[in-house]
Design an enzyme around this catalytic site. Structure first.
Site, PDB file in Angstrom:
ATOM      1  CE  LYS A   1      -3.763  -2.535   2.083  1.00  0.00           C
ATOM      2  NZ  LYS A   1      -4.444  -3.039   3.266  1.00  0.00           N
ATOM      3  CD  GLN A  58      -3.446  -4.583   6.402  1.00  0.00           C
ATOM      4  OE1 GLN A  58      -3.406  -3.639   5.630  1.00  0.00           O
ATOM      5  NE2 GLN A  58      -3.953  -5.762   6.043  1.00  0.00           N
ATOM      6  CG  ASP A  95     -10.033  -0.654   4.351  1.00  0.00           C
ATOM      7  OD1 ASP A  95      -9.840  -0.854   3.139  1.00  0.00           O
ATOM      8  OD2 ASP A  95      -9.268  -1.066   5.245  1.00  0.00           O
TER       9      ASP A  95
END
Ligand code: NAD
Length: 286
Positions: free
Chosen positions: A54, A98, A121
């Site tokens: 990422k 994460q 997200d």
């Protein structure tokens, strides 16, 4: 181009590359760099690899990338304070935690502290609710968004199609089922307690499998000409990655199929980059 009667292998790398190229042109034109903050609070090898990827993609696109890596001494309170700071920081447009987190941390509470407008997200209940209500979430979960983009890139019709999604997680199965329902598909959501999975998959025009169970989808479970999207990723003992679908056999029956790797995976990261850009626009509209 699809040749009648022949399977077409969906090239996720190619579609993702073109999405990223377009995005780079748009980002180059901005006065300020969109900022993505990524929080890594676990020791898991795969998570470290995903976060590094990422970071690499953010930098390549010209985003401001801030990665916060924590060891096991991190507390729930400190993580929550960091997220509050990032929520207020105008240089940061997207915040990603994460998953999974160290086991002493409460995932749900942490995800809910992220401002829905920075929830890159799309996991915040506000964005999940908007998705289910058919409203525009500030951000749509990256893997489900990537799957729908991939289907559309190959001009695969969704309206009226029978879709079977296998897997009901909050990050893939449920949101992809919601997105496909919003696209007017008729969606069945199957999971580990579903009885006689084959009875469902045999009727599907499109199968989306997201279980992490290698070779769960066998050739005799697939209708001739079906579209097969494999989200699963499992690492073999020899280090190779394989999906949920018995690719070599199913490809002789399907009309379109995604490989693992090189199918859905590249779309997930491309959609994360796109979500960061879109949240930047949302936060900077005049
Ligand atoms: P999860 O473990 O949270 O959920 C798995 C789901 O599969 C559950 O709902 C379970 O009920 C269902 N399931 C498991 N075994 C089954 C079986 N035998 N029959 C029917 N249903 C079964 O997993 P997740 O986070 O949703 O991820 C699923 C897979 O997708 C994993 O392999 C993961 O690595 C992969 N993944 C890939 C990407 C990508 O970008 N390609 C992104 C996210 C997840």
């Amino acid at each position: 181009m699809k040749i009648r009667g022949k399977v077409l292998i969906i090239d996720g790398k190619k579609v993702a590359f073109s999405l990223l190229e377009d995005l780079k042109l748009k980002i180059d034109k901005l006065d300020k760099k969109p900022g993505l903050a990524v929080i890594l609070a676990n020791d898991d090898y795969s998570s470290k690899v995903y976060v590094a990827s990422k970071e690499k993609h953010s930098i390549a696109l010209g985003l401001k990338s801030c990665v916060y890596r924590f060891d096991k001494s991190i507390t729930q309170g400190k993580l929550i304070s960091l997220i509050h700071e990032l929520n207020e920081n105008p240089e940061i447009n997207g915040i990603l935690v994460q998953l999974p987190l160290y086991s002493h941390l409460c995932e749900r509470e942490i995800l809910e502290v992220i401002s829905p407008k920075k929830d890159v997200d799309g996991f915040h209940p506000v964005n999940v609710g908007k998705l289910y209500a058919g409203l525009n979430p500030y951000a749509v979960c990256c893997t489900p968004k990537g799957i729908v983009k991939l289907l559309k890139a190959y001009k695969i019709k969704l309206e009226g199609k029978n879709v079977v999604v296998i897997g009901r997680s909050n990050i893939v199965g449920k949101p992809v089922a919601a997105l496909l329902t919003n696209e007017n598909a008729t969606v069945t959501l199957a999971h580990s307690k579903t009885k006689n999975l084959k009875e469902h998959t045999k009727k599907a025009d499109i199968i989306v499998s997201a279980t992490g169970h290698p070779k769960l989808i066998k050739a005799d479970m697939v209708k001739k000409g079906a579209v097969v999207i494999d989200v699963g990723i499992s690492r073999q003992l020899d280090g190779r990655l394989i999906g949920d679908v018995d690719f070599e056999k199913v490809k002789d029956i399907a009309s379109y199929i995604t490989p693992v790797p090189g199918g859905v995976g590249p779309m997930t990261i491309a959609c994360l980059m796109e979500n960061t850009y879109e949240l930047y626009l949302l936060q900077n509209k005049g």
